[in-house]
Design a protein around this motif. Structure first.
Motif, PDB file in Angstrom:
ATOM      1  N   GLN A 141       4.018  10.081   6.007  1.00  0.00           N
ATOM      2  CA  GLN A 141       4.708   8.801   6.128  1.00  0.00           C
ATOM      3  C   GLN A 141       3.981   7.871   7.083  1.00  0.00           C
ATOM      4  O   GLN A 141       3.830   6.665   6.809  1.00  0.00           O
ATOM      5  CB  GLN A 141       6.140   9.016   6.605  1.00  0.00           C
ATOM      6  N   ALA A 158       0.798   6.627   5.412  1.00  0.00           N
ATOM      7  CA  ALA A 158       1.103   5.641   4.371  1.00  0.00           C
ATOM      8  C   ALA A 158       1.422   4.282   4.990  1.00  0.00           C
ATOM      9  O   ALA A 158       0.992   3.237   4.478  1.00  0.00           O
ATOM     10  CB  ALA A 158       2.275   6.121   3.523  1.00  0.00           C
ATOM     11  N   ALA A 159       2.156   4.290   6.089  1.00  0.00           N
ATOM     12  CA  ALA A 159       2.493   3.032   6.759  1.00  0.00           C
ATOM     13  C   ALA A 159       1.229   2.342   7.268  1.00  0.00           C
ATOM     14  O   ALA A 159       1.090   1.115   7.163  1.00  0.00           O
ATOM     15  CB  ALA A 159       3.459   3.301   7.913  1.00  0.00           C
ATOM     16  N   GLU A 160       0.299   3.119   7.804  1.00  0.00           N
ATOM     17  CA  GLU A 160      -0.957   2.545   8.301  1.00  0.00           C
ATOM     18  C   GLU A 160      -1.759   1.921   7.160  1.00  0.00           C
ATOM     19  O   GLU A 160      -2.319   0.832   7.295  1.00  0.00           O
ATOM     20  CB  GLU A 160      -1.782   3.622   8.999  1.00  0.00           C
ATOM     21  N   ILE A 161      -1.811   2.632   6.023  1.00  0.00           N
ATOM     22  CA  ILE A 161      -2.564   2.116   4.871  1.00  0.00           C
ATOM     23  C   ILE A 161      -1.921   0.828   4.350  1.00  0.00           C
ATOM     24  O   ILE A 161      -2.611  -0.137   4.016  1.00  0.00           O
ATOM     25  CB  ILE A 161      -2.655   3.191   3.779  1.00  0.00           C
ATOM     26  N   ARG A 162      -0.594   0.813   4.287  1.00  0.00           N
ATOM     27  CA  ARG A 162       0.088  -0.414   3.845  1.00  0.00           C
ATOM     28  C   ARG A 162      -0.182  -1.580   4.789  1.00  0.00           C
ATOM     29  O   ARG A 162      -0.193  -2.739   4.369  1.00  0.00           O
ATOM     30  CB  ARG A 162       1.590  -0.158   3.723  1.00  0.00           C
ATOM     31  N   ASP A 163      -0.419  -1.264   6.067  1.00  0.00           N
ATOM     32  CA  ASP A 163      -0.706  -2.305   7.063  1.00  0.00           C
ATOM     33  C   ASP A 163      -2.168  -2.704   7.091  1.00  0.00           C
ATOM     34  O   ASP A 163      -2.572  -3.527   7.919  1.00  0.00           O
ATOM     35  CB  ASP A 163      -0.281  -1.830   8.461  1.00  0.00           C
ATOM     36  N   ARG A 182       0.094   6.900  -5.013  1.00  0.00           N
ATOM     37  CA  ARG A 182       0.789   8.037  -4.414  1.00  0.00           C
ATOM     38  C   ARG A 182      -0.178   8.732  -3.469  1.00  0.00           C
ATOM     39  O   ARG A 182      -1.375   8.849  -3.758  1.00  0.00           O
ATOM     40  CB  ARG A 182       1.225   9.069  -5.456  1.00  0.00           C
ATOM     41  N   VAL A 217       3.054   5.002  -1.840  1.00  0.00           N
ATOM     42  CA  VAL A 217       2.414   4.240  -0.770  1.00  0.00           C
ATOM     43  C   VAL A 217       2.479   2.763  -1.109  1.00  0.00           C
ATOM     44  O   VAL A 217       2.250   2.394  -2.254  1.00  0.00           O
ATOM     45  CB  VAL A 217       0.933   4.663  -0.585  1.00  0.00           C
ATOM     46  N   ASN A 240      -8.466   1.644  -1.779  1.00  0.00           N
ATOM     47  CA  ASN A 240      -7.599   0.600  -1.228  1.00  0.00           C
ATOM     48  C   ASN A 240      -6.379   0.465  -2.135  1.00  0.00           C
ATOM     49  O   ASN A 240      -6.341   1.025  -3.227  1.00  0.00           O
ATOM     50  CB  ASN A 240      -8.344  -0.739  -1.106  1.00  0.00           C
ATOM     51  N   LEU A 241      -5.396  -0.289  -1.663  1.00  0.00           N
ATOM     52  CA  LEU A 241      -4.145  -0.433  -2.423  1.00  0.00           C
ATOM     53  C   LEU A 241      -4.268  -1.548  -3.462  1.00  0.00           C
ATOM     54  O   LEU A 241      -3.602  -2.578  -3.382  1.00  0.00           O
ATOM     55  CB  LEU A 241      -2.976  -0.705  -1.475  1.00  0.00           C
ATOM     56  N   PRO A 286      -0.342   0.405  -7.718  1.00  0.00           N
ATOM     57  CA  PRO A 286       0.618   1.382  -7.201  1.00  0.00           C
ATOM     58  C   PRO A 286      -0.035   2.743  -6.973  1.00  0.00           C
ATOM     59  O   PRO A 286      -0.824   3.217  -7.801  1.00  0.00           O
ATOM     60  CB  PRO A 286       1.684   1.442  -8.297  1.00  0.00           C
TER      61      PRO A 286
END
Length: 279
Positions: free
Chosen positions: A208, A211-216, A261, A279, A255-256, A259
């Motif tokens: 978790q 995932a938060a770091e990657i989203r940021d 996982r 993610v 990179n994102l 969508p």
């Protein structure tokens, strides 16, 4: 009361009668040792079907480790009591000879989505999954099948199988059910020692955070590397994989851009834990 059926012939007769009455049949394939994750699938099947079959079959074809097959927990009487409480209509519990009779010589193989991750670390595993799932769909003649998202890659393999072979069944993915501390429910969790059970939730917590770091906007590669190190520091003996993959096709992602996982497999004591999150 839940009826126990052990042969495909008897099951087909039962299902044919249901279908003649216009009923929609749902199936939940399992290997038993049922927990609330499995029961959540049975509830979803009950909500979306007229009749519900839960299958229990510990499939030898999908175990690449014979020791893991031997140690896999089995308690049909307890499982049956749980299914009766959920109002499941039929427990289909065939023996190995019923599923793989003498002379059985066919294997179903799904390429692409089956090859990375679990496929790389458990050779032949998804051939076993695809083969038994295809057989169970044929045996149950169900119109809908319910699978947990905890086994995300398995869900994608089953969806590919059904689409490619024109099997007339709708595959429904259901959310992962977790313990209060975040550990994904699994039949293998009962094999964790008390100390290991206390360490196990770190897997989800670290995922978790990553995932938060990657989203940021944090770099994917560096973030996953740090997360893997954190998992080992939390007491896990090995991390087989920790990767970011596309939801569709399970392609590696740097990179994102679509969508995604995050999927993991890690060893804690003699128990192999898998998990995944969006993610």
């Amino acid at each position: 009361m839940t009826q126990v059926i052990r042969t495909s012939a008897e099951l087909r007769e039962k299902v044919a009668a249901w279908k003649r009455s216009g009923m929609l049949v749902g199936v939940v394939p399992t290997m038993g040792a049922l927990h609330d994750g499995h029961l959540s699938l049975a509830r979803a099947a009950r909500e979306q079907s007229d009749r519900v079959i839960v299958t229990i079959f510990v499939n030898p074809m999908q175990f690449n480790n014979p020791d893991d097959l031997t140690k896999y927990p089995r308690d049909e009487a307890h499982d049956l009591a749980l299914l009766e409480a959920e109002g499941v209509d039929v427990l289909f519990a065939p023996g190995v000879d019923e599923v793989y009779p003498d002379g059985f010589a066919t294997t179903v193989s799904v390429s692409g989505v089956s090859e990375p991750l679990e496929g790389a670390f458990r050779p032949g595993h998804f051939d076993g999954v695809a083969t038994v799932v295809a057989k169970l769909f044929g045996m149950t003649q169900a119109g809908r099948a319910f699978f947990g998202e905890k086994d995300w890659q398995q869900l994608q393999v089953v969806r590919r199988l059904v689409e490619d072979l024109n099997i007339p069944i709708r595959i429904i993915g259901c959310p992962t059910i977790r313990e209060a501390d975040g550990l994904a429910m699994s039949s293998r969790n009962v094999r964790l020692s008390a100390a290991e059970r206390a360490q196990a939730p770190a897997l989800h917590q670290i995922m978790q955070a990553a995932a938060a770091e990657i989203r940021d906007g944090a770099p994917v590669g560096e973030t996953l590397m740090n997360a893997q190190a954190a998992i080992l520091e939390a007491g896990f003996s090995a991390v087989e994989y920790l990767e970011l993959r596309s939801v569709e096709g399970l392609r590696p992602m740097a990179n994102l851009s679509e969508p995604a996982r995050m999927l993991v497999a890690a060893q804690l004591g003699d128990v192999r834990l898998i998990d995944n999150i969006a993610v």
